[in-house]
Design a protein around this motif. Structure first.
Motif, PDB file in Angstrom:
ATOM      1  N   SER A 429       0.816  -1.221   0.000  1.00  0.00           N
ATOM      2  CA  SER A 429       0.000   0.000   0.000  1.00  0.00           C
ATOM      3  C   SER A 429       0.851   1.273   0.000  1.00  0.00           C
ATOM      4  CB  SER A 429      -0.922   0.016   1.224  1.00  0.00           C
ATOM      5  OG  SER A 429      -0.176   0.114   2.425  1.00  0.00           O
ATOM      6  N   ILE A 430       2.181   1.118   0.018  1.00  0.00           N
ATOM      7  CA  ILE A 430       3.069   2.285   0.036  1.00  0.00           C
ATOM      8  C   ILE A 430       3.455   2.612  -1.392  1.00  0.00           C
ATOM      9  CG2 ILE A 430       5.269   3.201   0.856  1.00  0.00           C
ATOM     10  CD1 ILE A 430       5.078   1.339   3.229  1.00  0.00           C
ATOM     11  N   GLU A 431       2.845   3.616  -1.944  1.00  0.00           N
ATOM     12  CA  GLU A 431       3.132   4.021  -3.323  1.00  0.00           C
ATOM     13  C   GLU A 431       3.132   5.538  -3.400  1.00  0.00           C
ATOM     14  OE1 GLU A 431       0.272   2.319  -5.902  1.00  0.00           O
ATOM     15  OE2 GLU A 431       0.862   0.232  -5.521  1.00  0.00           O
ATOM     16  N   GLY A 432       4.169   6.094  -4.038  1.00  0.00           N
ATOM     17  CA  GLY A 432       4.226   7.529  -4.269  1.00  0.00           C
ATOM     18  C   GLY A 432       4.516   8.329  -3.012  1.00  0.00           C
ATOM     19  N   GLY A 433       4.934   9.572  -3.217  1.00  0.00           N
ATOM     20  CA  GLY A 433       5.239  10.446  -2.096  1.00  0.00           C
ATOM     21  C   GLY A 433       6.514  10.026  -1.390  1.00  0.00           C
ATOM     22  N   THR A 434       6.586  10.310  -0.089  1.00  0.00           N
ATOM     23  CA  THR A 434       7.754   9.945   0.712  1.00  0.00           C
ATOM     24  C   THR A 434       7.323   9.002   1.827  1.00  0.00           C
ATOM     25  OG1 THR A 434       7.531  11.722   2.350  1.00  0.00           O
ATOM     26  CG2 THR A 434       8.692  12.256   0.283  1.00  0.00           C
ATOM     27  N   LEU A 435       8.293   8.311   2.380  1.00  0.00           N
ATOM     28  CA  LEU A 435       8.000   7.454   3.526  1.00  0.00           C
ATOM     29  C   LEU A 435       7.462   8.265   4.693  1.00  0.00           C
ATOM     30  CD1 LEU A 435      10.949   4.895   3.629  1.00  0.00           C
ATOM     31  CD2 LEU A 435       8.554   4.427   3.102  1.00  0.00           C
ATOM     32  N   LEU A 436       7.971   9.483   4.844  1.00  0.00           N
ATOM     33  CA  LEU A 436       7.496  10.327   5.934  1.00  0.00           C
ATOM     34  C   LEU A 436       6.007  10.626   5.767  1.00  0.00           C
ATOM     35  CD1 LEU A 436       8.361  11.810   8.490  1.00  0.00           C
ATOM     36  CD2 LEU A 436       8.838  13.827   7.068  1.00  0.00           C
ATOM     37  N   ASP A 437       5.559  10.836   4.538  1.00  0.00           N
ATOM     38  CA  ASP A 437       4.128  11.038   4.291  1.00  0.00           C
ATOM     39  C   ASP A 437       3.326   9.838   4.787  1.00  0.00           C
ATOM     40  OD1 ASP A 437       4.678  13.448   3.019  1.00  0.00           O
ATOM     41  OD2 ASP A 437       4.783  12.530   1.032  1.00  0.00           O
ATOM     42  N   HIS A 438       3.789   8.640   4.436  1.00  0.00           N
ATOM     43  CA  HIS A 438       3.077   7.427   4.832  1.00  0.00           C
ATOM     44  C   HIS A 438       3.138   7.225   6.342  1.00  0.00           C
ATOM     45  CE1 HIS A 438       2.076   5.636   0.868  1.00  0.00           C
ATOM     46  NE2 HIS A 438       3.097   6.372   0.466  1.00  0.00           N
ATOM     47  N   TYR A 439       4.281   7.516   6.934  1.00  0.00           N
ATOM     48  CA  TYR A 439       4.390   7.402   8.391  1.00  0.00           C
ATOM     49  C   TYR A 439       3.398   8.340   9.080  1.00  0.00           C
ATOM     50  CZ  TYR A 439       6.000   8.491  13.081  1.00  0.00           C
ATOM     51  OH  TYR A 439       6.034   8.735  14.424  1.00  0.00           O
ATOM     52  N   ASN A 440       3.367   9.585   8.636  1.00  0.00           N
ATOM     53  CA  ASN A 440       2.465  10.554   9.270  1.00  0.00           C
ATOM     54  C   ASN A 440       1.002  10.132   9.144  1.00  0.00           C
ATOM     55  OD1 ASN A 440       4.496  12.285  10.149  1.00  0.00           O
ATOM     56  ND2 ASN A 440       4.517  13.452   8.227  1.00  0.00           N
ATOM     57  N   ARG A 441       0.631   9.614   7.976  1.00  0.00           N
ATOM     58  CA  ARG A 441      -0.757   9.166   7.793  1.00  0.00           C
ATOM     59  C   ARG A 441      -1.073   8.013   8.730  1.00  0.00           C
ATOM     60  NH1 ARG A 441      -3.174   5.152   5.868  1.00  0.00           N
ATOM     61  NH2 ARG A 441      -1.306   4.218   4.946  1.00  0.00           N
ATOM     62  N   ARG A 442      -0.192   7.030   8.797  1.00  0.00           N
ATOM     63  CA  ARG A 442      -0.451   5.867   9.648  1.00  0.00           C
ATOM     64  C   ARG A 442      -0.403   6.239  11.127  1.00  0.00           C
ATOM     65  NH1 ARG A 442       2.674   1.485   9.715  1.00  0.00           N
ATOM     66  NH2 ARG A 442       0.839   0.164   9.986  1.00  0.00           N
ATOM     67  N   SER A 443       0.499   7.152  11.474  1.00  0.00           N
ATOM     68  CA  SER A 443       0.595   7.569  12.871  1.00  0.00           C
ATOM     69  C   SER A 443      -0.656   8.321  13.307  1.00  0.00           C
ATOM     70  CB  SER A 443       1.847   8.444  13.065  1.00  0.00           C
ATOM     71  OG  SER A 443       1.940   8.894  14.397  1.00  0.00           O
ATOM     72  N   LEU A 444      -1.127   9.247  12.472  1.00  0.00           N
ATOM     73  CA  LEU A 444      -2.343  10.001  12.810  1.00  0.00           C
ATOM     74  C   LEU A 444      -3.558   9.085  12.935  1.00  0.00           C
ATOM     75  CD1 LEU A 444      -1.878  13.165  10.555  1.00  0.00           C
ATOM     76  CD2 LEU A 444      -1.810  13.079  13.055  1.00  0.00           C
ATOM     77  N   ALA A 445      -3.559   8.005  12.154  1.00  0.00           N
ATOM     78  CA  ALA A 445      -4.679   7.069  12.205  1.00  0.00           C
ATOM     79  C   ALA A 445      -4.511   6.023  13.310  1.00  0.00           C
ATOM     80  CB  ALA A 445      -4.822   6.371  10.850  1.00  0.00           C
ATOM     81  N   GLY A 446      -3.398   6.085  14.047  1.00  0.00           N
ATOM     82  CA  GLY A 446      -3.156   5.110  15.117  1.00  0.00           C
ATOM     83  C   GLY A 446      -2.922   3.710  14.610  1.00  0.00           C
ATOM     84  N   GLU A 447      -2.317   3.577  13.404  1.00  0.00           N
ATOM     85  CA  GLU A 447      -2.164   2.274  12.773  1.00  0.00           C
ATOM     86  C   GLU A 447      -0.806   1.629  13.023  1.00  0.00           C
ATOM     87  OE1 GLU A 447      -2.906   3.020   8.678  1.00  0.00           O
ATOM     88  OE2 GLU A 447      -5.076   3.312   8.929  1.00  0.00           O
ATOM     89  N   LEU A 448       0.137   2.341  13.651  1.00  0.00           N
ATOM     90  CA  LEU A 448       1.446   1.758  13.904  1.00  0.00           C
ATOM     91  C   LEU A 448       1.328   0.656  14.952  1.00  0.00           C
ATOM     92  CD1 LEU A 448       3.732   4.929  14.023  1.00  0.00           C
ATOM     93  CD2 LEU A 448       2.976   3.610  12.043  1.00  0.00           C
ATOM     94  N   VAL A 449       2.260  -0.282  14.897  1.00  0.00           N
ATOM     95  CA  VAL A 449       2.249  -1.374  15.872  1.00  0.00           C
ATOM     96  C   VAL A 449       2.298  -0.811  17.290  1.00  0.00           C
ATOM     97  CG1 VAL A 449       3.465  -3.426  16.686  1.00  0.00           C
ATOM     98  CG2 VAL A 449       3.371  -2.922  14.221  1.00  0.00           C
ATOM     99  N   SER A 450       3.160   0.176  17.507  1.00  0.00           N
ATOM    100  CA  SER A 450       3.288   0.765  18.842  1.00  0.00           C
ATOM    101  C   SER A 450       2.007   1.466  19.275  1.00  0.00           C
ATOM    102  CB  SER A 450       4.464   1.739  18.875  1.00  0.00           C
ATOM    103  OG  SER A 450       4.406   2.661  17.804  1.00  0.00           O
ATOM    104  N   ASP A 451       1.261   2.015  18.330  1.00  0.00           N
ATOM    105  CA  ASP A 451      -0.036   2.610  18.671  1.00  0.00           C
ATOM    106  C   ASP A 451      -0.993   1.546  19.198  1.00  0.00           C
ATOM    107  OD1 ASP A 451       0.780   5.147  17.790  1.00  0.00           O
ATOM    108  OD2 ASP A 451       0.150   4.723  15.736  1.00  0.00           O
ATOM    109  N   LYS A 452      -0.985   0.384  18.552  1.00  0.00           N
ATOM    110  CA  LYS A 452      -1.880  -0.698  18.970  1.00  0.00           C
ATOM    111  C   LYS A 452      -1.494  -1.222  20.355  1.00  0.00           C
ATOM    112  CE  LYS A 452      -2.539  -2.174  14.151  1.00  0.00           C
ATOM    113  NZ  LYS A 452      -2.343  -3.283  13.170  1.00  0.00           N
ATOM    114  N   VAL A 453      -0.177  -1.342  20.600  1.00  0.00           N
ATOM    115  CA  VAL A 453       0.277  -1.806  21.915  1.00  0.00           C
ATOM    116  C   VAL A 453      -0.181  -0.841  23.005  1.00  0.00           C
ATOM    117  CG1 VAL A 453       2.306  -2.284  23.348  1.00  0.00           C
ATOM    118  CG2 VAL A 453       2.259  -3.044  20.960  1.00  0.00           C
TER     119      VAL A 453
END
Length: 642
Positions: A429-453
């Motif tokens: 699902s990671i396509e286009g833009g930068t990794l930082l863009d994808h990180y910020n989106r997933r972090s804001l949505a609480g989708e990171l593994v550490s967010d779930k923990v």
């Protein structure tokens, strides 16, 4: 025909702007030697010349410098080979400065290839190395350093003793603010220079009643103006480990550059797991950036020899690059670049490799000095340390098996960050833009593994979270925090469900620590000790007293569900619930005994047949029976990842 001429280093090679300290005060200078040093220039009939020392003797650190006339070395690439003479151990073959030490006299021939824009030169140089005095001072190690970077040298001990009446002076080059608080290991920050500049220090001491001296060289290179807000301090020169990597054009500029002004796009440098053309290990090596070629060689050997379950090859699919450089301390992972950055202290095998690693202290070493407790840690197996224990003062080699425990634990931790942010399950699902863009989106949505923990199994102690800001971010301690005793910390920590103090620095570090400790116990039957102790003036393993401590805390009932969630998300090939359920129960330390006296608290562990062959991949170092490793405190190996 090569021609020779003498080069006075003070006048010709020492063009430098006037120095000043950060507060604008004149920079204090160190004494100059009465007799200044000089090198000899050997011309080759081309734009390439060699700078050589006055003489070369056996068992003495030595160097040859290659230089293009009227040109700084920025943008040039150097590659050395030994052509004739008894075989030498060469560990700076990609540097402008070839450092070596011969153990036999004779004639030696070297070749160097220098390449750059519209430049390709290859020349040979022949040297004669002679017998010398048996008792002579020796300083390590000649090398190249960028302006503004840390420099350290070290005097060899003679029969285990510091040479007597040891002193230092500047033998050539610019004024220096030299730190000789450890007389064996002078350190300084390379000053700003207008052109590539040679600096030489001279050590003088008495050995066997005879006064003797030795010079050591630092080639300080002039660099481009720093334009990066990300790498805003001078960083070492690096190069791709594999010269033919298809990412040679983007690798350095995207992950370790003082000119990085914006994150690179995913198209410029995708995650390793995004590429399909090569077997996994080759894909990894294509993304390896090093300051010295041996760092890449040792990393490749580690992946080939010490990763039988392919954990690291799998986990590395979630990074863009691996950077190993002599100026990285501590290790870290960074979502902005998608790379992990490794301290080479965990990678050296030969004494000559250890020689080139800078000894500047971790910038965080004074954090939390006003607190009245320590939370030490260590990894143990069969009631013995597994950390490599021979101090820097003793020059010796080590084996890959001796290297493995610390490097394995470091990689499990840093790669847990990469797989927390970009697990293999989201790669498609990671396509286009930068990794930082994808990180910020997933972090804001609480989708990171550490967010779930954190959402399912949060930590409770607000006190330890606040204290972590003092110990790991350098915030000033409050009066209440200064008054906490070890018993207070025991109450906060023992009733919570973190595996270590560093887990309170961020939820990302909490997750990485869970994964690291669980995998070290599962793969190698190596257990992590954590303790809470008092804080004497000069703390050592034998004089700090344990108020509370535990071995194998990852096996605690209240922690197992947290660890299982992390493992299932990061390495889904493993059944996290089964894995943590099979981990040994924690063992309590004895209150009132020293940290060292609490070392032998385990019964002999039984090893299952399925994991026996893996546990043998990280055996106990033979050196641990002779020397106790330095005291380790929570968080000392990692830089906080937010």
């Amino acid at each position: 025909m090569n021609t020779l001429k003498t080069v006075m280093l003070v006048s010709t090679l020492s063009l430098i702007a006037c120095g000043s300290s950060d507060d604008g005060e004149p920079m204090p200078t160190f004494p100059r030697c009465e007799l200044q040093s000089q090198l000899t220039s050997i011309e080759t009939g081309s734009d390439l010349e060699f700078l050589v020392e006055e003489d070369y003797q056996v068992n003495q650190s030595a160097a040859i410098i290659a230089r293009i006339n009227n040109q700084d070395s920025d943008g040039l690439h150097f590659s050395w080979q030994q052509l004739t003479g008894p075989a030498l151990i060469l560990k700076s073959i990609k540097s402008q400065v070839l450092a070596f030490q011969a153990t036999k006299p004779g004639s030696y021939t070297f070749s160097v290839t220098v390449s750059g824009d519209e430049l390709l030169l290859e020349k040979n140089i022949e040297l004669t190395i002679q017998e010398g005095p048996v008792s002579r001072l020796n300083v390590r190690s000649d090398h190249q350093v960028v302006e503004g970077n840390n420099v350290s040298f070290r005097v060899d001990r003679v029969d285990g003793q510091i040479p007597s009446d040891l002193s230092w002076c500047i033998a050539a080059g610019p004024d220096l603010n030299l730190d000789t608080s450890n007389i064996e290991t002078p350190q300084f920050i390379a000053p700003e220079v207008n052109t590539d500049t040679i600096s030489q220090l001279r050590a003088t001491a008495t050995i066997g009643g005879v006064q003797t001296s030795s010079d050591v060289i630092a080639l300080i290179t002039h660099e481009q103006v720093i334009t990066s807000e990300y790498f805003d301090k001078p960083i070492a020169r690096t190069h791709p480990y594999k010269s033919d990597t298809p990412y040679a054009g983007n690798l350095q500029s995207c992950v370790y550059s003082n000119q990085l002004t914006a994150p690179c796009s995913i198209e410029q440098l995708p995650l390793i797991g995004h590429t399909q053309a090569l077997p996994d290990k080759n894909k990894i090596l294509d993304r390896l950036l090093v300051s010295h070629q041996w760092m890449g060689e040792n990393f490749e050997a580690f992946l080939n020899e010490m990763d039988p379950a392919t954990d690291f090859s799998k986990l590395l699919q979630s990074v863009t690059a691996v950077v190993i450089s002599y100026d990285i301390r501590p290790s870290f992972y960074w979502a902005l670049t998608g790379a992990i950055y490794l301290d080479p202290n965990d990678l050296w095998l030969l004494a000559q490799e250890r020689d080139v690693i800078n000894e500047a202290a971790d910038y965080r070493s004074l954090f939390g000095n006003e607190l009245n407790f320590i939370m030490p840690w260590r990894y143990v197996k069969d009631n013995q340390y597994v950390s490599y224990s021979v101090p820097r003062e003793t020059r010796t080699h080590r084996t890959m098996a001796e290297l493995s425990p610390e490097l394995s634990s470091l990689l499990y931790h840093e790669l847990a960050h990469a797989n927390d942010f970009f697990p293999r399950s989201v790669h498609d699902s990671i396509e286009g833009g930068t990794l930082l863009d994808h990180y910020n989106r997933r972090s804001l949505a609480g989708e990171l593994v550490s967010d779930k923990v954190t959402a399912q199994y949060p930590l409770y102690s607000d006190e330890l979270t606040s204290l972590a800001n003092v110990s790991f971010r350098g915030q000033a301690a409050t009066a209440i925090q200064k008054a906490y005793l070890p018993a207070d910390i025991t109450q906060f920590f023992s009733t919570d469900r973190a595996t270590g103090y560093y887990a309170y620095s961020t939820k990302r570090e909490d997750t990485a620590m869970l994964f690291e400790e669980a995998m070290m116990s599962h793969r190698y039957r190596i257990l992590r000790d954590v303790g809470i102790t008092d804080k004497p003036d000069s703390p050592t393993a034998s004089n700090i007293l344990v108020d509370w401590g535990q071995r194998g805390r990852i096996g605690e009932d209240t922690i197992q569900a947290r660890a299982a969630l992390v493992i299932n998300e990061i390495l889904p090939e493993l059944d996290g619930n089964t894995l943590v359920g099979a981990l040994p129960d924690p063992i309590q330390m004895t209150q009132g005994l020293s940290w060292l006296d609490n070392l032998t608290i385990s019964p002999v562990l039984s090893i299952s047949s399925d994991s026996e062959h893996l546990s043998k991949q990280a055996p106990i170092s033979n050196h641990t029976q002779r020397v106790i490793p330095e005291l380790r405190v929570s968080g000392d190996r990692h830089k906080i990842d937010n």
